[in-house]
Scaffold this motif. Structure first.
Motif, PDB file in Angstrom:
ATOM      1  N   CYS A  12       0.846  -1.207   0.004  1.00  0.00           N
ATOM      2  CA  CYS A  12       0.151   0.062   0.103  1.00  0.00           C
ATOM      3  C   CYS A  12       0.869   1.190   0.020  1.00  0.00           C
ATOM      4  N   GLN A  13       0.498   2.140  -0.723  1.00  0.00           N
ATOM      5  CA  GLN A  13       1.118   3.596  -0.816  1.00  0.00           C
ATOM      6  C   GLN A  13       0.125   4.785  -0.536  1.00  0.00           C
ATOM      7  N   TRP A  14       0.673   5.665   0.168  1.00  0.00           N
ATOM      8  CA  TRP A  14      -0.384   6.841   0.625  1.00  0.00           C
ATOM      9  C   TRP A  14       0.437   8.252   0.615  1.00  0.00           C
ATOM     10  N   ILE A  15      -0.128   9.195   0.608  1.00  0.00           N
ATOM     11  CA  ILE A  15       0.613  10.589   0.902  1.00  0.00           C
ATOM     12  C   ILE A  15      -0.003  11.411   1.970  1.00  0.00           C
ATOM     13  N   GLU A  16       0.817  11.989   2.640  1.00  0.00           N
ATOM     14  CA  GLU A  16       0.449  12.799   3.948  1.00  0.00           C
ATOM     15  C   GLU A  16       0.713  13.982   3.558  1.00  0.00           C
ATOM     16  N   PHE A  17      -0.029  15.122   4.429  1.00  0.00           N
ATOM     17  CA  PHE A  17       0.083  16.508   3.968  1.00  0.00           C
ATOM     18  C   PHE A  17       1.655  16.855   3.857  1.00  0.00           C
ATOM     19  N   ASP A  18       2.018  17.736   2.868  1.00  0.00           N
ATOM     20  CA  ASP A  18       3.399  18.584   2.836  1.00  0.00           C
ATOM     21  C   ASP A  18       4.256  17.319   2.008  1.00  0.00           C
ATOM     22  N   ASP A  19       3.353  16.482   1.133  1.00  0.00           N
ATOM     23  CA  ASP A  19       3.932  15.655   0.072  1.00  0.00           C
ATOM     24  C   ASP A  19       5.208  14.668   0.954  1.00  0.00           C
ATOM     25  N   VAL A  20       4.542  14.038   1.926  1.00  0.00           N
ATOM     26  CA  VAL A  20       5.477  12.997   2.643  1.00  0.00           C
ATOM     27  C   VAL A  20       4.702  11.735   1.894  1.00  0.00           C
ATOM     28  N   ARG A  21       5.329  10.727   1.484  1.00  0.00           N
ATOM     29  CA  ARG A  21       4.856   9.725   0.884  1.00  0.00           C
ATOM     30  C   ARG A  21       5.456   8.228   1.778  1.00  0.00           C
ATOM     31  N   TYR A  22       4.507   7.374   1.786  1.00  0.00           N
ATOM     32  CA  TYR A  22       4.695   6.268   2.448  1.00  0.00           C
ATOM     33  C   TYR A  22       4.453   4.897   1.480  1.00  0.00           C
ATOM     34  N   HIS A  23       4.951   4.046   1.613  1.00  0.00           N
ATOM     35  CA  HIS A  23       4.989   2.517   1.094  1.00  0.00           C
ATOM     36  C   HIS A  23       5.126   1.637   2.108  1.00  0.00           C
ATOM     37  N   ILE A  24       4.160   0.977   2.254  1.00  0.00           N
ATOM     38  CA  ILE A  24       4.280  -0.230   3.290  1.00  0.00           C
ATOM     39  C   ILE A  24       3.971  -1.639   2.716  1.00  0.00           C
ATOM     40  N   GLN A  25       4.868  -2.586   2.942  1.00  0.00           N
ATOM     41  CA  GLN A  25       4.739  -4.113   2.560  1.00  0.00           C
ATOM     42  C   GLN A  25       4.839  -5.073   3.702  1.00  0.00           C
ATOM     43  N   ALA A  26       4.082  -6.163   3.231  1.00  0.00           N
ATOM     44  CA  ALA A  26       3.910  -6.947   4.373  1.00  0.00           C
ATOM     45  C   ALA A  26       3.642  -8.395   3.430  1.00  0.00           C
ATOM     46  N   SER A  27       4.172  -9.623   3.969  1.00  0.00           N
ATOM     47  CA  SER A  27       4.028 -10.911   3.259  1.00  0.00           C
ATOM     48  C   SER A  27       3.527 -11.964   4.314  1.00  0.00           C
ATOM     49  N   VAL A  28       2.593 -12.956   3.747  1.00  0.00           N
ATOM     50  CA  VAL A  28       2.237 -14.052   4.492  1.00  0.00           C
ATOM     51  C   VAL A  28       3.448 -14.927   5.230  1.00  0.00           C
ATOM     52  N   LYS A  29       4.383 -15.104   3.888  1.00  0.00           N
ATOM     53  CA  LYS A  29       5.398 -15.785   4.454  1.00  0.00           C
ATOM     54  C   LYS A  29       6.076 -15.432   5.444  1.00  0.00           C
ATOM     55  N   ASN A  30       6.358 -14.112   5.623  1.00  0.00           N
ATOM     56  CA  ASN A  30       6.919 -13.523   7.086  1.00  0.00           C
ATOM     57  C   ASN A  30       6.042 -12.726   7.619  1.00  0.00           C
TER      58      ASN A  30
END
Length: 308
Positions: A12-30
């Protein structure tokens, strides 16, 4: 986090105010591993980044998260920071666990506020390093910065307030002037001293001209040791780091409120005009119900004689 512990596929990716971007990743294997990437606003020329991050950021991350977070070097393409979270190392106590998860959710404040936090910590101990006793530029919006002037007994923080929209600039100027006046009330006597001026204050005499382009003036806060003691430090760092976003939020709220009031006023005027319009159906019906009888010459003479 509870869902992640059970194991889910997440990207998942999303953007917060003042152009701060995030990318979070998770897997079933771990299921206990979570990869989080953060992209910060583009710094202006007067702001210095080390390895794509503000000064003191790496030390702040290690101090805030300990062994739960591992910094990946290099970060993912397009991001300033990538960390791997090991959920199995979260504290077993529920209270400490929630506190650490709250810090993880506030990673923006930990990273962007690291230089400011370092200066304010020195204010608490009343020791200012020689290399910090000068004008410091910190990024808080894309290609925009605010300035910190550390001293032994106080720290002055100055925000050049810029707005792209001319209406926002006018509303922000009025809001900031009221903001300064509100500080003078009796109930806010312990709050940091706040000042507003249309021109750059004396503290910014060494700042480059490009950084002083502000169409809503300059706001200055004077932070003393009592404002950063104990738990006040985190709150002060967060409030200063997000001050422009705070002002922008209230400006947009004020603009939306005025638009709503204007729409309601226009609607009431339209209703008044509608009530003033004649109902042509009723007028036409009234005209149709009236009847006229044509009198002959003899009827007219008889009517005249009866009146006499």
């Amino acid at each position: 986090m509870c869902s992640l512990e059970k194991g889910v596929e997440l990207d998942c990716q999303w953007i917060e105010f003042d152009d701060v971007r995030y990318h979070i990743q998770a897997s079933v294997k771990n299921p206990n591993l979570l990869v989080l990437s953060v992209s910060l606003p583009t710094p202006p020329p007067e702001t210095v980044f080390f390895g794509g991050l503000p000064p003191e950021a790496i030390e702040a991350i290690k101090a805030a998260y300990g062994t739960v977070v591992h910094i990946l070097d290099p970060p993912k393409d397009g991001f300033n920071l990538t960390v791997k979270l090991n959920l199995s190392k979260l504290p077993p106590e529920e209270e400490h666990r929630k506190a650490l998860l709250g810090k993880i959710a506030s990673i923006r404040e930990v990273v962007q506020g690291a230089p400011l936090r370092a200066v304010l910590k020195q204010l608490v101990s009343r020791t200012v390093k020689s290399d910090l006793n000068k004008l410091i530029s910190l990024v808080h919006r894309p290609n925009e910065s605010f300035f910190v002037v550390p001293q032994a007994e106080k720290v002055t923080v100055v925000f050049p307030m810029r707005f792209k929209d001319s209406i926002d600039s006018i509303l922000a100027t009025s809001f900031l002037q009221e903001f300064v006046d509100a500080r003078r009330t009796a109930g806010l006597g312990n709050a940091p001293q706040c000042m507003w001026s249309p021109s750059p204050p004396q503290e910014l005499k060494e700042a480059p001209a490009e950084a002083l382009l502000a169409n809503a003036g300059f706001v200055s806060f004077v932070i003393s040791p009592r404002h950063v003691e104990g738990r006040k430090l985190d709150r002060t760092v967060w409030s200063l780091s997000t001050f422009h976003a705070y002002v922008s939020y209230h400006v947009k709220c004020s603009e939306g409120f005025m638009h709503t009031r204007m729409r309601r006023r226009v609607e009431s005027l339209i209703e008044a005009l509608d009530r003033a319009k004649p109902d042509w159906k009723k007028v036409k019906k009234a005209v149709q119900t009236r009847s006229f009888k044509r009198l002959s010459v003899n009827d007219g003479r008889a009517s005249s004689n009866s009146r006499n």
